[in-house]
Design an enzyme around this catalytic site. Structure first.
Site, PDB file in Angstrom:
ATOM      1  N   LYS A  52      15.283 -52.145   7.802  1.00 36.30           N
ATOM      2  CA  LYS A  52      15.298 -51.597   9.134  1.00 36.30           C
ATOM      3  C   LYS A  52      14.529 -52.628  10.128  1.00 36.30           C
ATOM      4  O   LYS A  52      14.978 -52.845  11.145  1.00 36.30           O
ATOM      5  CB  LYS A  52      14.570 -50.129   9.108  1.00 36.30           C
ATOM      6  CG  LYS A  52      15.392 -49.142   8.681  1.00 36.30           C
ATOM      7  CD  LYS A  52      14.815 -47.803   8.439  1.00 36.30           C
ATOM      8  CE  LYS A  52      15.655 -46.990   7.599  1.00 36.30           C
ATOM      9  NZ  LYS A  52      15.224 -45.735   7.248  1.00 36.30           N
ATOM     10  N   GLN A  96       9.249 -43.104   7.103  1.00 38.50           N
ATOM     11  CA  GLN A  96      10.228 -43.176   6.198  1.00 38.50           C
ATOM     12  C   GLN A  96      10.096 -41.943   5.006  1.00 38.50           C
ATOM     13  O   GLN A  96       8.871 -41.807   4.537  1.00 38.50           O
ATOM     14  CB  GLN A  96       9.953 -44.415   5.363  1.00 38.50           C
ATOM     15  CG  GLN A  96      10.999 -44.861   4.032  1.00 38.50           C
ATOM     16  CD  GLN A  96      12.470 -44.849   4.678  1.00 38.50           C
ATOM     17  OE1 GLN A  96      12.790 -45.566   5.736  1.00 38.50           O
ATOM     18  NE2 GLN A  96      13.095 -44.193   3.979  1.00 38.50           N
ATOM     19  N   ASP A 119      15.302 -40.982  14.253  1.00 40.30           N
ATOM     20  CA  ASP A 119      16.008 -40.333  13.237  1.00 40.30           C
ATOM     21  C   ASP A 119      16.743 -39.014  13.379  1.00 40.30           C
ATOM     22  O   ASP A 119      17.596 -38.589  12.573  1.00 40.30           O
ATOM     23  CB  ASP A 119      15.053 -39.935  11.897  1.00 40.30           C
ATOM     24  CG  ASP A 119      14.923 -41.188  10.941  1.00 40.30           C
ATOM     25  OD1 ASP A 119      16.035 -41.933  10.966  1.00 40.30           O
ATOM     26  OD2 ASP A 119      14.029 -41.146  10.169  1.00 40.30           O
TER      27      ASP A 119
END
Ligand code: NAP
Length: 281
Positions: A52, A96, A119
């Site tokens: 990422k 994460q 997200d």
């Protein structure tokens, strides 16, 4: 033999488009930034976080990494999220997953400001996905849709089967296909006659987390097969689909690696750009 849908090439194209827009924003004095939070030292999470950050570099997006020890208390993580919510340099926040057991994932997801939730995991953004008026794209499902579209496969009116009903992949995937007028069936571990249902699919999405779960017998001749799975076997990455056998029968197929994975990250970059532009309130 199935046509291979190249997620790596498509992701490169998407990231190049994002970069053009990021450069234009920067010229106006707006600098997109993504905060990436990782707790603990799970090797797979580390690989994803590094990928990422690399994508941010490719898109000219600033990335801020916060690597916290595995023993981090829930309150400390929530305090960091609150700090990032208030930081004007941070357009998007990504925590994460998975998190260590002492931390309630739901609490952390709900603590991220919806307008920075790149997200699209926050209940507010999940609700927006449900009603089809979403600001942020659910990254993995949106990446799957772009892969399907890139192959020129029509969704409207087609039978779509999603195997897996997680909040991150299966459920939002089903919603996106539904919004595109697919006739959608969602399968899970309690589904009976799964192979028969899967064989009826024009578009089959596998998000199970079990290597080679989808065999050729479960696939209709000419179907589009999208493999979300990321399983590690002897250190090697493999999908949920028995690729070699299914590729002989399907019309279109995504590989692992090089399919959904790179597209998920490309969609994250798109969302970060949207956050920086203030598209999501
Ligand atoms: P998850 O939360 O573990 O969900 C797995 C789903 O598969 C569940 O709904 C489960 O059913 C279902 N399932 C398990 N065994 C089954 C069986 N025998 N028959 C039918 N359904 C079964 O996993 P996830 O987060 O959705 O991820 C799925 C896979 O995609 C994993 O390999 C993950 O690493 C990968 N992934 C890839 C990306 C990417 O960017 N490429 C992104 C996210 C995830 P129940 O609900 O009944 O338990």
């Amino acid at each position: 033999m199935a046509v291979l849908i190249d997620g790596k090439a498509l992701a490169a194209k998407v990231k190049a488009e994002v970069r053009l827009e990021v450069d234009a924003l920067r010229a106006q004095g707006v600098e997109p930034g993504l905060a990436v939070v990782i707790v603990g030292d799970d090797p797979a999470s580390r690989i994803y976080v590094n990928a990422k950050k690399k994508a941010c570099e490719a898109c000219n997006i600033r990335s801020f990494e916060y690597a916290l020890p595995a023993g981090t208390a829930e309150g400390d993580l929530l305090a960091l999220v609150a700090k990032l919510n208030a930081d004007p340099q941070v357009s998007g926040i990504l925590v994460q997953l998975p998190l260590p057991p002492q931390i309630d994932e739901g609490k952390v997801i709900a603590a991220v400001a919806p307008e920075k939730d790149v997200d699209a995991f926050h209940p507010v953004n999940v609700g927006r996905i449900m009603v089809g008026n979403y600001g942020f794209l659910p990254c993995t499902p949106a990446g799957c849709l772009e892969l399907i579209d890139s192959a020129g496969v029509e969704i409207a009116g087609k039978r779509c089967v999603v195997i897996g009903r997680s909040n991150i992949v299966g459920k939002p995937m089903a919603m996106l296909l539904l919004h595109r007028h697919g006739t959608v069936t969602v399968c899970h571990s309690r589904t009976q006659n799964l192979a028969e249902i899967a064989r009826g699919a024009d578009i089959l999405v596998a998000a199970v987390g079990k290597a080679r779960f989808v065999t050729a017998e479960m696939v209709k001749e000419g179907a589009a097969v999208i493999d979300v799975g990321m399983n590690r076997e002897d250190g090697k990455l493999c999908g949920d689909v028995d690729f070699e056998a299914v590729a002989l029968k399907a019309g279109y197929i995504t590989p692992v690696p090089g399919g959904v994975g790179p597209m998920t990250i490309a969609m994250l970059m798109k969302n970060t750009l949207r956050a920086a532009k203030g598209c999501v309130r």
